[in-house]
Design an enzyme around this catalytic site. Structure first.
Site, mmCIF file in Angstrom:
data_model
loop_
_atom_site.group_PDB
_atom_site.id
_atom_site.type_symbol
_atom_site.label_atom_id
_atom_site.label_comp_id
_atom_site.label_asym_id
_atom_site.label_seq_id
_atom_site.Cartn_x
_atom_site.Cartn_y
_atom_site.Cartn_z
ATOM 1 N N ASP A 1 0.875 -1.171 0.000
ATOM 2 C CA ASP A 1 0.000 0.000 0.000
ATOM 3 C C ASP A 1 0.918 1.228 0.000
ATOM 4 O O ASP A 1 1.475 1.584 1.034
ATOM 5 C CB ASP A 1 -0.896 -0.027 1.237
ATOM 6 C CG ASP A 1 -1.881 1.125 1.282
ATOM 7 O OD1 ASP A 1 -2.180 1.701 0.220
ATOM 8 O OD2 ASP A 1 -2.349 1.449 2.388
ATOM 9 N N GLU B 1 -1.264 -1.350 -4.910
ATOM 10 C CA GLU B 1 -2.468 -0.565 -5.181
ATOM 11 C C GLU B 1 -2.169 0.475 -6.251
ATOM 12 O O GLU B 1 -1.158 1.165 -6.186
ATOM 13 C CB GLU B 1 -2.964 0.120 -3.909
ATOM 14 C CG GLU B 1 -4.292 0.826 -4.121
ATOM 15 C CD GLU B 1 -4.842 1.416 -2.835
ATOM 16 O OE1 GLU B 1 -6.054 1.289 -2.623
ATOM 17 O OE2 GLU B 1 -4.067 1.988 -2.055
ATOM 18 N N ASP C 1 -2.521 0.450 7.529
ATOM 19 C CA ASP C 1 -1.811 0.358 6.250
ATOM 20 C C ASP C 1 -1.361 -1.074 5.969
ATOM 21 O O ASP C 1 -1.337 -1.506 4.818
ATOM 22 C CB ASP C 1 -0.590 1.290 6.236
ATOM 23 C CG ASP C 1 -0.967 2.730 6.493
ATOM 24 O OD1 ASP C 1 -1.336 3.418 5.529
ATOM 25 O OD2 ASP C 1 -0.913 3.157 7.659
#
Length: 157
Positions: free
Chosen positions: A7, A67, A139
């Site tokens: 992420d 992502e 996260d």
């Protein structure tokens, strides 16, 4: 098979490493790479570079899931894009195959709805990895959801 989910961010890069063993998903490690706000941006990017290299050298993932980042009008956009570039460079330098997923793809795959809440995602991560407590910080849970999306795409439901 061993996968790292990432992420991206400049202040915090979430990561999660999952291994498939006998068709079971096993959480090996998760956490964040944190860079100090008091440091210069180039030093923060270099810290991401170094720490991610260390993680990859230690765990030797066979693939990665990251992502996708969409352009939003925000003062942090450029910094996040730069951090993402460093992440992609590290993965490319290690010859790790990278898959990219949008936030909506991740939510749809993990929780069944492209508009799933953070809690829905967290519950799905805990269920898929048979965890008794949620991974912290958020996260790292997001990074695990990204890794699980890749595993789902590869047929490990």
């Amino acid at each position: 098979m061993r996968i790292i989910g990432i992420d991206p961010g400049l202040a915090r890069v979430g990561y999660g490493i999952i291994e498939i063993e006998n068709e079971r998903k096993i959480l090996l490690d998760c956490g964040v790479i944190e860079t100090g706000k008091d440091k210069k941006e180039e030093d923060r990017l270099y810290e991401i570079f170094q720490d991610l290299n260390e993680l990859i050298n230690h765990w030797n993932p066979t693939s990665a899931a990251v992502e996708k980042f969409f352009f939003y009008r925000s003062s942090t956009t450029i910094s996040v894009v730069q951090a993402r570039g460093v992440i992609m460079m590290v993965l490319a330098s290690k010859k790790i195959n990278v898959s990219e997923y949008s936030p909506a793809q991740i939510k749809l795959t993990i929780a069944g709805s492209g508009k799933a809440s953070k809690k829905d995602i967290l519950d799905a991560v805990m269920y898929n990895l048979d965890l008794n407590k949620p991974p912290k910080p958020d996260d790292s849970a997001d990074a695990l959801a990204i890794a699980l999306t890749k595993l789902n795409e590869d047929g490990f439901n």
